[in-house]
Design an enzyme around this catalytic site. Sequence first.
Site, PDB file in Angstrom:
ATOM      1  N   MET A 120       0.848  -1.184   0.000  1.00 41.64           N
ATOM      2  CA  MET A 120       0.000   0.000   0.000  1.00 41.64           C
ATOM      3  C   MET A 120       0.885   1.236   0.000  1.00 41.64           C
ATOM      4  O   MET A 120       2.091   1.151   0.227  1.00 41.64           O
ATOM      5  CB  MET A 120      -0.920  -0.005   1.220  1.00 41.64           C
ATOM      6  CG  MET A 120      -2.089   0.943   1.139  1.00 41.64           C
ATOM      7  SD  MET A 120      -3.042   0.796  -0.363  1.00 41.64           S
ATOM      8  CE  MET A 120      -3.716  -0.841  -0.199  1.00 41.64           C
ATOM      9  N   CYS A 121       0.303   2.389  -0.240  1.00 47.63           N
ATOM     10  CA  CYS A 121       1.044   3.654  -0.288  1.00 47.63           C
ATOM     11  C   CYS A 121       0.115   4.771   0.155  1.00 47.63           C
ATOM     12  O   CYS A 121      -1.076   4.567   0.387  1.00 47.63           O
ATOM     13  CB  CYS A 121       1.561   3.940  -1.702  1.00 47.63           C
ATOM     14  SG  CYS A 121       2.510   2.604  -2.449  1.00 47.63           S
ATOM     15  N   ARG A 122       0.657   5.951   0.234  1.00 45.33           N
ATOM     16  CA  ARG A 122      -0.094   7.188   0.443  1.00 45.33           C
ATOM     17  C   ARG A 122       0.483   8.212  -0.526  1.00 45.33           C
ATOM     18  O   ARG A 122       1.707   8.262  -0.739  1.00 45.33           O
ATOM     19  CB  ARG A 122       0.047   7.716   1.855  1.00 45.33           C
ATOM     20  CG  ARG A 122      -0.370   6.767   2.975  1.00 45.33           C
ATOM     21  CD  ARG A 122      -1.869   6.830   3.283  1.00 45.33           C
ATOM     22  NE  ARG A 122      -2.638   5.954   2.419  1.00 45.33           N
ATOM     23  CZ  ARG A 122      -3.983   5.844   2.458  1.00 45.33           C
ATOM     24  NH1 ARG A 122      -4.681   6.598   3.284  1.00 45.33           N
ATOM     25  NH2 ARG A 122      -4.597   5.020   1.650  1.00 45.33           N
ATOM     26  N   VAL A 174       4.580   8.142  -0.366  1.00 44.58           N
ATOM     27  CA  VAL A 174       5.338   7.212   0.462  1.00 44.58           C
ATOM     28  C   VAL A 174       4.868   5.812   0.094  1.00 44.58           C
ATOM     29  O   VAL A 174       3.679   5.584  -0.153  1.00 44.58           O
ATOM     30  CB  VAL A 174       5.162   7.490   1.960  1.00 44.58           C
ATOM     31  CG1 VAL A 174       5.838   8.806   2.335  1.00 44.58           C
ATOM     32  CG2 VAL A 174       3.694   7.518   2.369  1.00 44.58           C
ATOM     33  N   ASN A 181      -1.671   4.144  -5.429  1.00 46.39           N
ATOM     34  CA  ASN A 181      -1.936   3.790  -4.036  1.00 46.39           C
ATOM     35  C   ASN A 181      -2.811   2.539  -4.060  1.00 46.39           C
ATOM     36  O   ASN A 181      -4.012   2.620  -4.327  1.00 46.39           O
ATOM     37  CB  ASN A 181      -2.625   4.963  -3.341  1.00 46.39           C
ATOM     38  CG  ASN A 181      -3.264   4.610  -2.008  1.00 46.39           C
ATOM     39  OD1 ASN A 181      -4.164   5.296  -1.577  1.00 46.39           O
ATOM     40  ND2 ASN A 181      -2.815   3.550  -1.365  1.00 46.39           N
TER      41      ASN A 181
END
Length: 250
Positions: free
Chosen positions: A1-3, A88, A115
Site C-alpha cells: 500500500m502507499c499514500r 510514500v 496507491n
Amino acid sequence: MCRHLAYLGEPVALGELVLRPPHALLRQAWAPRTQSSGVVNADGFGVGWYADGDPVPARYRRTGPIWGDLSFADLARVVRSGAFLGAVRGATLPGADGEAAAAPLASGPWLFSHNGAVPGWPGTLTPLASTLSAAELLDLEARTDSALLWALVLHRLRAGQSPGDALAGTVAAASEAAPEARLNLLLTDGEQIAATAWNNSLWYLSGPGRVVVASEPYDDDPLWQEVPEHTLVTARPSDVTLIPLKESTA
C-alpha cells in the site's frame, strides 16, 4: 500500500504539505489514518515538482523511509513549487527494484502514483501487458504492478485520451482482470490533476487558487471532502469534478 498527494496552486515549499502538517505524508508513512491495508509505508518515497518555464518535472526518490532522510528534509524546506506530487511507498512485494519502484513514476510532463495493489501480480495483469508494445514493456521503470499500470495509462495518453479517460480506462481493465485490486491512481502534468478512488481512501481540498488531492487529509481542516468510492476526480485550482467511474469513458 502507499499514500500520495498532488498539489496545484501558488508556489509553496514542498515541506509545507509533505512534512510539516500534523498528518502529512511524513506521519502517514508510519501512522496512516484511513489506509485500508497495511500500517507502515517505509519501502521508499518520492516527490516530483515543476519549475517555472520547464514542463518536465524534477524528481527526488529514495528506497528508505521518508523519516530517515535528512537531506530530503533540508531540500523540502527550500524548494518551492506551484505543482508537485509526493508519495510514500508500502511495497506490494518485498525487494522490487528499490528506488526505481518509488513514486512518482514519470514520462515527459507527467507524474504518476499508484496507491494500492493488484492481487496475483504479475499473472493477473499478463493479458493487459500483452496490449503494450515490446518497446513500452522494455521502458518500464520497475517490475511492479504500479509500473505496469503506469505503462497502461501512458499508452492511453499517447493515443490522445484525456488524463481522466486514461485513468478510468486503465482502472476498468485492471479491475476486470483482478477484481479485488486496489486502484487509486494519481496523475498530473503540473496544470491539472486526475485521480481515481477504487478500494481505498481519497480526499480533496480546494480553496482560492489551489487544490490538493490526497489519500487522506494532512490536517483537520473542515474543508476536506472525501471522494466517494469508484469515482474519477479531475481537478484544477479553479474547479474539481467528480464522475462515477461507471459513467466514464473506458
